[in-house]
Enzyme design. Sequence first.
Site, PDB file in Angstrom:
ATOM      1  CB  SER A 179      -2.301  -7.273  -4.755  1.00 28.19           C
ATOM      2  OG  SER A 179      -3.020  -6.294  -4.055  1.00 28.19           O
ATOM      3  CB  ALA A 180      -6.815  -9.157  -1.789  1.00 26.78           C
ATOM      4  CG  HIS A 181      -6.279  -3.640  -4.329  1.00 26.86           C
ATOM      5  ND1 HIS A 181      -6.355  -2.638  -5.272  1.00 26.86           N
ATOM      6  CD2 HIS A 181      -4.979  -3.718  -3.974  1.00 26.86           C
ATOM      7  CE1 HIS A 181      -5.140  -2.129  -5.458  1.00 26.86           C
ATOM      8  NE2 HIS A 181      -4.286  -2.775  -4.685  1.00 26.86           N
TER       9      HIS A 181
ATOM     10  CB  CYS B 183       1.998   4.650  -9.107  1.00 25.86           C
ATOM     11  SG  CYS B 183       1.316   3.029  -9.017  1.00 25.86           S
TER      12      CYS B 183
ATOM     13  CB  ALA C 107       1.441  -6.580  -4.681  1.00 18.18           C
ATOM     14  CB  THR C 108       3.495  -1.913  -2.226  1.00 16.71           C
ATOM     15  OG1 THR C 108       2.714  -1.421  -3.323  1.00 16.71           O
ATOM     16  CG2 THR C 108       4.655  -0.972  -1.954  1.00 16.71           C
TER      17      THR C 108
ATOM     18  CB  THR D  90      -2.530  -8.836  14.669  1.00 16.76           C
ATOM     19  OG1 THR D  90      -1.909  -8.769  15.953  1.00 16.76           O
ATOM     20  CG2 THR D  90      -3.889  -9.504  14.777  1.00 16.76           C
TER      21      THR D  90
HETATM   22  C1  LIG Z   1      -1.180  -2.817  -8.075  1.00 18.65           C
HETATM   23  C2  LIG Z   1       0.158  -3.382  -8.324  1.00 18.65           C
HETATM   24  C3  LIG Z   1       1.107  -3.467  -7.300  1.00 18.65           C
HETATM   25  C4  LIG Z   1       0.875  -2.930  -5.919  1.00 18.65           C
HETATM   26  O1  LIG Z   1      -0.035  -3.716  -5.215  1.00 18.65           O
HETATM   27  P1  LIG Z   1      -0.682  -3.164  -3.865  1.00 18.65           P
HETATM   28  O2  LIG Z   1      -1.355  -4.372  -3.281  1.00 18.65           O
HETATM   29  O3  LIG Z   1      -1.644  -2.107  -4.274  1.00 18.65           O
HETATM   30  O4  LIG Z   1       0.411  -2.644  -3.008  1.00 18.65           O
HETATM   31  C5  LIG Z   1       2.326  -4.043  -7.603  1.00 18.65           C
HETATM   32  N1  LIG Z   1       2.593  -4.511  -8.825  1.00 18.65           N
HETATM   33  C6  LIG Z   1       1.708  -4.440  -9.833  1.00 18.65           C
HETATM   34  C7  LIG Z   1       2.068  -4.989 -11.161  1.00 18.65           C
HETATM   35  C8  LIG Z   1       0.469  -3.875  -9.621  1.00 18.65           C
HETATM   36  O5  LIG Z   1      -0.391  -3.794 -10.636  1.00 18.65           O
END
Ligand SMILES: *Cc1c(COP(=O)(O)O)cnc(C)c1O
Length: 407
Positions: A205-207, A331, A77-78, A246
């Site tokens: 984001s998947a994680h 962070c 998501a970053t 890829t």
């Molecule tokens: C964790 C998070 C991100 C970053 O996602 P990543 O996939 O770890 O880069 C961005 N925005 C929010 C609100 C998040 O909680």
Amino acid sequence: MNMSIKTPIYLDYAATTPIDQRVLDKMMPYLTSHYGNAASRTHAYGWAAEEAVEGARVEIAKTINADSKEITFTSGATESNNLALKGVAEYLREQGKHIISVVTEHKAIIDTCKHLERNGCDVTMLPVNAEGLVSIEQLAAAMRDDTILVSVMFANNETGVIQPIAEIGALCHERGVLFHTDGVQAFGKVPIDVKKMNIDLMSISAHKIYGPKGVGGLYVRRRRPRVRLSPQIHGGGHERGNRSGTLNVPGIVGFGEAARLAREAMPAESARTFALREHLRQRLSEIPHAILNGSLEHRLPGTLNMSFAYVEGESLLMGLKDIAVSSGSACTSASLEPSYVLRAMGLDDELAHSSLRMTIGRFTTRDELDYVADQIKFHVERLREMSPLWEMVQEGIDLSSIEWTPH
Ligand SMILES: *Cc1c(COP(=O)(O)O)cnc(C)c1O
């Protein structure tokens, strides 16, 4: 201590989640036997990989009522946030340079906005109220003729506060302004309908949903309006030209399965995590001068953020060694700075410093939360007993009336 509890207890699901075993099982073949490149059009290895990627895309799109063509895979998501903001700003450079966002956004939005500002954009950062919510009136007032994009997160990663997304989307569409939302914390946890909510771009984001790290996505609307972006990573023109490179096939397969599982379990799981969170909140509210941070009503089911006045956050975290919680986000917690999110909601440095973010997830049990509540209570009381401030509060002295002499 309840001996059936395994420590450290994980209450930091907003920072990341473990991969669900079912997700891993689905991924495994794509790490070994089905190792094709999804862009290889000339043989069965490539076709199998592409089919798996497209299946995952469908599952992710379904979770937000989108079309699978509207999902662009990224590294997380970053990157999605960077692509959305920089991609739109660059593509619409001739049309306008004004972007609106909010002070409590994730760093991936705030720092990207700062970068854009250094490169000629005008950025307005809206404030939030004491509950952590943005005001629609203030957003409307901030809009200009050259506003091209509004970016407001769906749910906050530190407090769990959910913004009025549908209202913001309606306003943006009325004004012909694109609307991006960082949907990471909300995706798979609360219902999201990009059509009904007028969302044009959304980062996921998947994680954060029991999938693997290093995979994410950006929803990019294709109709009414068709959203165009300037790619930020150039190469083979993968992902409809939005993002070359890829594809991470096993990661994407895991992301798809994680989305499917989250979607199917959502009604039951949100009720379960909500009940657990309320249990924890009530147990912690027994502690005098415990304060809930952020709106109770507009909040993710599993996220709790509370401050415990007259204790020092660092000492509290040190005491809670066998509990994985955070103060601020992952962070910023390394920096020892009080949370900028809580500061923006009007908390003073002391209260922001004494905050704990506790996020409940798929594997949290009520026994664990009872243990956590007992531990927090014990350590808050222990630290307060050592605090001269607490002694004065007990004696009825109004601390705000004291003039502290500088030394
Ligand atoms: C964790 C998070 C991100 C970053 O996602 P990543 O996939 O770890 O880069 C961005 N925005 C929010 C609100 C998040 O909680």
